[in-house]
Design a protein around this motif. Structure first.
Motif, PDB file in Angstrom:
ATOM      1  N   ALA A  48       1.774  -0.267   4.839  1.00 11.87           N
ATOM      2  CA  ALA A  48       1.279  -1.482   5.503  1.00 11.87           C
ATOM      3  C   ALA A  48       2.313  -2.601   5.386  1.00 11.87           C
ATOM      4  O   ALA A  48       3.059  -2.683   4.410  1.00 11.87           O
ATOM      5  CB  ALA A  48      -0.043  -1.933   4.893  1.00 11.87           C
ATOM      6  N   ASP A  67       0.825  -1.208   0.000  1.00 10.58           N
ATOM      7  CA  ASP A  67       0.000   0.000   0.000  1.00 10.58           C
ATOM      8  C   ASP A  67       0.862   1.262   0.000  1.00 10.58           C
ATOM      9  O   ASP A  67       0.722   2.158   0.838  1.00 10.58           O
ATOM     10  CB  ASP A  67      -0.937   0.027   1.213  1.00 10.58           C
ATOM     11  N   TYR A  70       3.317  -6.879   5.566  1.00 11.47           N
ATOM     12  CA  TYR A  70       2.718  -8.147   5.143  1.00 11.47           C
ATOM     13  C   TYR A  70       1.801  -8.679   6.242  1.00 11.47           C
ATOM     14  O   TYR A  70       0.715  -9.204   5.973  1.00 11.47           O
ATOM     15  CB  TYR A  70       3.811  -9.182   4.854  1.00 11.47           C
ATOM     16  N   THR A 126      -1.402  -6.516   6.571  1.00 11.11           N
ATOM     17  CA  THR A 126      -2.217  -6.697   5.374  1.00 11.11           C
ATOM     18  C   THR A 126      -2.900  -8.061   5.389  1.00 11.11           C
ATOM     19  O   THR A 126      -4.081  -8.185   5.042  1.00 11.11           O
ATOM     20  CB  THR A 126      -1.360  -6.559   4.108  1.00 11.11           C
ATOM     21  N   GLN A 160      -5.693  -7.896   7.882  1.00  9.34           N
ATOM     22  CA  GLN A 160      -6.831  -7.156   7.320  1.00  9.34           C
ATOM     23  C   GLN A 160      -7.600  -8.023   6.335  1.00  9.34           C
ATOM     24  O   GLN A 160      -8.838  -7.989   6.302  1.00  9.34           O
ATOM     25  CB  GLN A 160      -6.327  -5.887   6.633  1.00  9.34           C
TER      26      GLN A 160
END
Length: 341
Positions: A260, A256, A262, A265, A268
């Motif tokens: 962000a 991003d 790994y 992310t 998320q």
């Protein structure tokens, strides 16, 4: 690729290339032989958007569908791939006006990920450079272990022999840098570039020194003629500096546009999938309840109650039997009246 394996060779890509999904529009001209290839080259620059690639008769335009930003493929025909948002675009063939392609960079990324290195000795855990401060130095200067960046992979950038940097106390400078490379000093986010061929560079305590993709820092109080060496790592055995950098990627902001990790992310993504799955479960339960309610409502209007129908049959049967008795009695009375004559 920025490390060194046990054989002393520069590292090779750990994972295979990820090809973005490219869809050709069915309405493209049959005379068109254009073909679009898109390969992910920089994961940190990827976006979650899809892209439309269109030929206007003269040029190909790549439109980011999330915000409409247009980037032109220039020049066309291409001499080399063009990178847009972390994806290398290569267009071949002869296009026709209004040719259109859909590019989805992350659509098939997980399914295409593959490991290319199968020989453990070729895992590049070591750093390709080594630094040292001779014990003969009389000052308190120290030099960091050093790292390399992507510029080190450029032709002619890799060190082939050690460099010796010498401190001149009178001038307050360091000399011995490669003659054909710029030298950059960075301190507290501020950088100063010294053009290639500059004979000596001012010494700044703790500043990061960079040239040809090599990065290190010298700190402390230096004595006149103190020396520091920077050169190729003669052996990758026992060196895990690049391995430590790879392990640190899980907590480094690389996705991003550098905002962000790994780890975050992935968390998320799991959270998003879990929320969507739960939403689907709740919607399914609500739909089942609505169907059951509608069924009950329909049955209350047109449904058949077996107990009620059985009671009605008994009532009708009894009424039929009573009516039969009345007819029978009437017949008997009638016959009696006739016999009185």
């Amino acid at each position: 690729m920025l490390g060194q394996d046990q054989n002393g060779d520069l590292g090779q890509p750990f994972f295979g290339p990820i090809n973005a999904y490219v869809g050709r529009n069915n309405h493209n001209s049959k005379a068109s032989t254009a073909d679009v290839t898109a390969v992910v080259s920089d994961a940190s620059a990827l976006t979650s958007s899809d892209y439309s690639v269109d030929f206007d008769g003269s040029n190909f335009n790549v439109t980011r569908k999330s915000d409409g930003k247009i980037t032109q493929i220039n020049p066309f025909p291409q001499t080399k791939p063009q990178t847009i948002d972390g994806v290398d675009y290569t267009i071949t063939g002869i296009p026709q006006t209004k040719d259109n392609f859909l590019v989805r960079p992350t659509y098939m990324a997980a399914s295409q990920m593959s490991v290319q290195i199968v020989d453990r000795s070729k895992i590049a855990l070591a750093a390709p450079i080594a630094t040292a401060a001779p014990t003969t130095n009389s000052g308190t200067g120290k030099i960091t272990a050093g790292t390399v960046d992507a510029a080190y992979l450029a032709p002619g950038a890799a060190l082939t022999a050690p460099l010796t940097l010498t401190y001149d106390k009178t001038a307050g400078t360091l000399s011995g840098f490669p003659a054909g490379q710029d030298v950059t000093l960075t301190l507290n986010g501020s950088s100063t570039v010294y053009p290639a061929g500059t004979p000596s560079i001012p010494y700044t305590d703790g500043a990061t020194i960079s040239f040809g993709g090599v990065n290190f820092a010298i700190s402390g109080s230096l004595a006149d003629q103190d020396k520091f060496t920077v050169g190729p790592n003669v052996s990758g055995v026992g060196d895990s500096r690049n391995g430590a950098l790879m392990a640190a990627l899980q907590s480094k902001n690389v996705l991003d546009n550098g905002s962000a990790t790994y780890q975050t992310t992935y968390a998320q993504m799991v959270n998003f999938v879990g929320n969507k799955a739960r939403e689907a479960q709740i919607s399914n339960t609500a739909a089942d309840a609505a169907v059951q309610q509608a069924t009950n409502q329909q049955q209350s209007v047109s449904g058949v109650n077996l107990d009620e129908e059985a009671a009605n049959l008994l009532r009708y049967q009894q009424a039929y039997q009573a009516a039969g008795k009345v007819v029978q009695m009437a017949s008997t009375l009638f016959d009696t009246l006739l016999s009185l004559r």
